[in-house]
Design an enzyme around this catalytic site. Sequence first.
Site, PDB file in Angstrom:
ATOM      1  N   ARG A   1       4.027  11.647   5.040  1.00  0.00           N
ATOM      2  CA  ARG A   1       3.096  11.618   6.166  1.00  0.00           C
ATOM      3  C   ARG A   1       2.996  10.262   6.850  1.00  0.00           C
ATOM      4  NH1 ARG A   1       2.040  15.525   2.925  1.00  0.00           N
ATOM      5  NH2 ARG A   1       2.610  13.974   1.398  1.00  0.00           N
ATOM      6  N   THR A   2       2.800   9.212   6.055  1.00  0.00           N
ATOM      7  CA  THR A   2       2.488   7.914   6.674  1.00  0.00           C
ATOM      8  C   THR A   2       3.676   7.411   7.488  1.00  0.00           C
ATOM      9  OG1 THR A   2       1.116   7.498   4.749  1.00  0.00           O
ATOM     10  CG2 THR A   2       1.535   5.627   6.204  1.00  0.00           C
TER      11      THR A   2
ATOM     12  N   LYS B   1      19.941  -7.113  -3.582  1.00  0.00           N
ATOM     13  CA  LYS B   1      20.677  -8.336  -3.967  1.00  0.00           C
ATOM     14  C   LYS B   1      19.722  -9.426  -4.434  1.00  0.00           C
ATOM     15  CE  LYS B   1      23.694  -7.507  -0.024  1.00  0.00           C
ATOM     16  NZ  LYS B   1      23.903  -8.056   1.322  1.00  0.00           N
TER      17      LYS B   1
ATOM     18  N   ARG C   1       4.891  -0.362   3.379  1.00  0.00           N
ATOM     19  CA  ARG C   1       4.357   0.227   2.147  1.00  0.00           C
ATOM     20  C   ARG C   1       5.131  -0.394   0.996  1.00  0.00           C
ATOM     21  NH1 ARG C   1       3.235   6.495   0.731  1.00  0.00           N
ATOM     22  NH2 ARG C   1       1.484   6.017   2.097  1.00  0.00           N
TER      23      ARG C   1
ATOM     24  N   HIS D   1      -5.190   1.414   1.731  1.00  0.00           N
ATOM     25  CA  HIS D   1      -4.395   2.256   2.632  1.00  0.00           C
ATOM     26  C   HIS D   1      -5.263   2.462   3.885  1.00  0.00           C
ATOM     27  CE1 HIS D   1      -1.616   5.107   4.076  1.00  0.00           C
ATOM     28  NE2 HIS D   1      -1.593   5.985   3.086  1.00  0.00           N
TER      29      HIS D   1
END
Length: 309
Positions: free
Chosen positions: A57-58, A86, A107, A135
């Site tokens: 969703r986000t 890396k 995120r 959030h």
Amino acid sequence: MTFINRDVVSIKDFTNKEIEHILDIAEKMFPIAQGSKKSDLLKSKLMATLFFEPSTRTRLSFETAMQRLGGKVIGFASSSGTSIEKGENLADTIRVVSGYSDLIVIRHPHEGSARLAAEFSPVPIINAGDGAGRHPTQCLLDLFTIRKEKGSISKQHIGLLGDLKYGRTTHSLASVLARMGASLTCIAPPELQLPKEIIEECKEEGINPRLTNGLGDVIKDLDALYVTRIQKERFPDPAEYKRISGYYKIDKEVLKQGKKDLIVMHPLPRITEIASEVDSLPQAVYFKQAFNGLPVRMALLALILGRAK
Ligand code: CP
């Protein structure tokens, strides 16, 4: 009140007045979100989405929001295939990507990562979830949903249910609901109750949340029941997760004890905590809630990028 070039790391970055303004702009974005009205409000703007943790969703609603407003998107949905593999650190990644974009949505599994990214970025950072931390855009869409469905946020009695320890959506939501004049009941197994520091934040806002592990005692008093998933990925002990995972199940029988106009919310994804038989009931607003992420994120992008006032 100005939003231009602001970072969004925590919902606490916004006053109540600013939150109401974002929600008002989101209302105006609704026809564009639905696709019934065209817009090129964010033409020539470019957003980077850096998702180091899974999301449906986000990430997709941020990307849709940008594209529905005529902007462009770059980014990744996992660190696999990037130079992080890396050994590149977050600060360097942010320094580089900020040169390619006008705004970064991130995120990341580590609490505090969005705040760190904001320190290194000359372009605005939006926190799309930092571990078990915050959030804030989920919080905005939750507030938008409550306001839209119930007419107001203040004076509503909200029950937060499930994994309130690891569930970052409730951390953002609890203190701002308190600040906006809602009352709170936190329903969770004792080991997954709302963290003490969040309870303290609520008290500072003048609300002392009621804590319980039994929904049966309180459901009749609630205006909204905000259900959350038990956060399997954040449990240190898989056996402990297994023991707790079926603790609550919201089904038709449970909802018969609630008010007729109770709304059932969930940030999603839902696992087993809400029975699928609930989906067709008028109380179930969680899919509308997920859609609401779109106009809310449109509003935020337009305000931060200086294309809405
Ligand atoms: N509610 C929410 O954050 O969903 P995603 O994890 O799918 O983005």
